[in-house]
Design an enzyme around this catalytic site. Structure first.
Site, mmCIF file in Angstrom:
data_model
loop_
_atom_site.group_PDB
_atom_site.id
_atom_site.type_symbol
_atom_site.label_atom_id
_atom_site.label_comp_id
_atom_site.label_asym_id
_atom_site.label_seq_id
_atom_site.Cartn_x
_atom_site.Cartn_y
_atom_site.Cartn_z
ATOM 1 C CB SER A 1 -0.842 0.060 1.252
ATOM 2 O OG SER A 1 -1.402 1.250 1.310
ATOM 3 N N GLY A 2 0.391 2.177 -0.843
ATOM 4 C CA GLY A 2 1.475 3.413 -1.092
ATOM 5 C C GLY A 2 1.311 4.428 0.306
ATOM 6 C CB SER A 3 -1.696 5.734 1.933
ATOM 7 O OG SER A 3 -2.432 4.579 2.300
ATOM 8 N N GLY B 1 -1.964 4.993 -2.905
ATOM 9 C CA GLY B 1 -0.793 4.936 -3.783
ATOM 10 C C GLY B 1 -1.129 3.928 -5.014
ATOM 11 C CB THR B 2 -2.444 0.608 -4.751
ATOM 12 O OG1 THR B 2 -3.368 0.740 -3.966
ATOM 13 C CG2 THR B 2 -1.072 -0.336 -4.224
#
Length: 348
Positions: free
Chosen positions: A91-93, A259-260
């Site tokens: 996960s980006g965040s 982010g994804t």
């Protein structure tokens, strides 16, 4: 108080998505990789995820990230992501929040200027670039997972919605990508509930039609996510902006664009020939927060996919430093799936 146990936490957010970072109170987990440790939590200690995301401690819209020692010698630390739908491998965040928490707690020493370090996620190694100004972590850039388009502009009939055109991207999980305007949305905050209801119907319809298989990971479960795309505005020769929002679970729209979700957009823009290597896309949420994705390069993989290498940049803020008291005598608290991994149980 013999049944009272404690967890040390740092609550953060990136783009509005709250990530609760567990920095102490958990015993070392079995497994030779962070991925194996994640699988142990999922199969044998899922109580930690349920405890921190459910009443009385949390809400489903939050995420939890458990800091663990890295198993790979090239990484400084490891982390395991927990969300209401389960255990995403990336996960980006959450990565932005975890990297910030590591710097703010000193688990990774903070240095002024630009610094680089490596984290081990369940998806593998993640390269981190941190920009620190006057002691403040102003930005984190992390590698997005290689992303690609599985399905382009298919159509499905969705009860109570109508005919919906969608694409499917993989960017750490499978995403349905839909045009918000085609569904009557302008991506304003007051539409949040209606967006969640619409997304749920579309995801259910796509799940009933087919499953999706990653070219190396195989079956990664039913389609979980949907990303609403707003119009793309060109800000400069190499910079674009688009309003966006991401659905992740019944009733749950992410506060950030994710982010994804941003990586999935980059994959679609490359597939449609609207961006080139080096170009950046800022996705803007219902709450006017944003992440910036950069398209690095494309390569062929799996014999038929154009895979997009990308990075995601955002800023995380610290919300609270706390110690949660887990009292197993409390009828609201179920310690059954977590008691055996709480380090403070040895003090009982």
């Amino acid at each position: 108080m013999s049944h009272e146990l404690t967890l040390q936490l740092l609550d953060t957010h990136a783009g509005g998505d709250v990530s609760r970072i567990v920095i102490g109170g958990i015993d070392p987990l079995p497994g030779d990789t962070v991925r194996q440790q994640m699988e142990y939590l999922e199969n044998d200690a899922d109580g930690l995820r349920k405890l921190l995301l459910g009443e009385p401690y949390g809400i489903p819209e939050m995420s939890v990230d458990l800091i663990v020692p890295a198993c790979d010698s090239r990484a400084q630390m490891g982390y395991i992501i927990m969300e209401v739908m389960g255990y995403p491998i990336y996960s980006g965040s959450n990565t932005i929040c975890t990297a910030t928490a590591l710097l703010e707690t000193g688990l990774v020493p903070k240095r002024e200027g630009i610094q680089h370090f490596t984290l081990e996620s369940p998806a593998g190694l993640v390269q981190i670039e941190a920009r620190v100004e006057n002691g403040v972590v102003e930005a984190i850039t992390c590698g997005g997972l290689p992303s690609y388009i599985d399905t382009h502009r298919a159509t499905i009939h969705v009860p109570e919605v109508g005919d919906v055109t969608y694409s499917i991207a993989y960017s750490g999980g499978f995403y349905a990508l839909v045009d918000a305007a085609e569904l009557g949305f302008s991506l304003k905050r007051e539409e949040e509930r209606a967006l969640a209801e619409c997304a749920h119907r579309i995801v259910e319809a796509i799940q009933a039609r087919s499953g999706f298989s990653h070219y190396t990971l195989g079956d990664v479960g039913p389609l979980p996510f949907l990303h609403f795309m707003g119009p793309v505005e060109q800000i400069a020769d190499d910079f674009y902006r688009s309003r966006s929002t991401t659905y992740v679970h019944p009733g749950v729209i992410c506060r950030s664009t994710t982010g994804t979700g941003t990586s999935a957009r980059l994959a679609l823009m490359h597939y449609e020939g609207t961006i080139k290597p080096g170009d950046r896309l800022e996705t803007v949420s219902l709450r006017e927060t944003g992440f910036i994705g950069q398209f690095i390069e494309a390569r062929e993989a799996g014999g038929k996919h154009q895979v997009v290498e990308n990075t995601i940049t955002g800023k995380s803020y610290v919300l609270a430093r706390s110690e949660i008291v887990v009292n197993c005598d409390d009828p609201m608290v179920d310690c059954g799936g977590v008691h055996h991994i709480l380090a403070s149980r040895h003090q009982s």
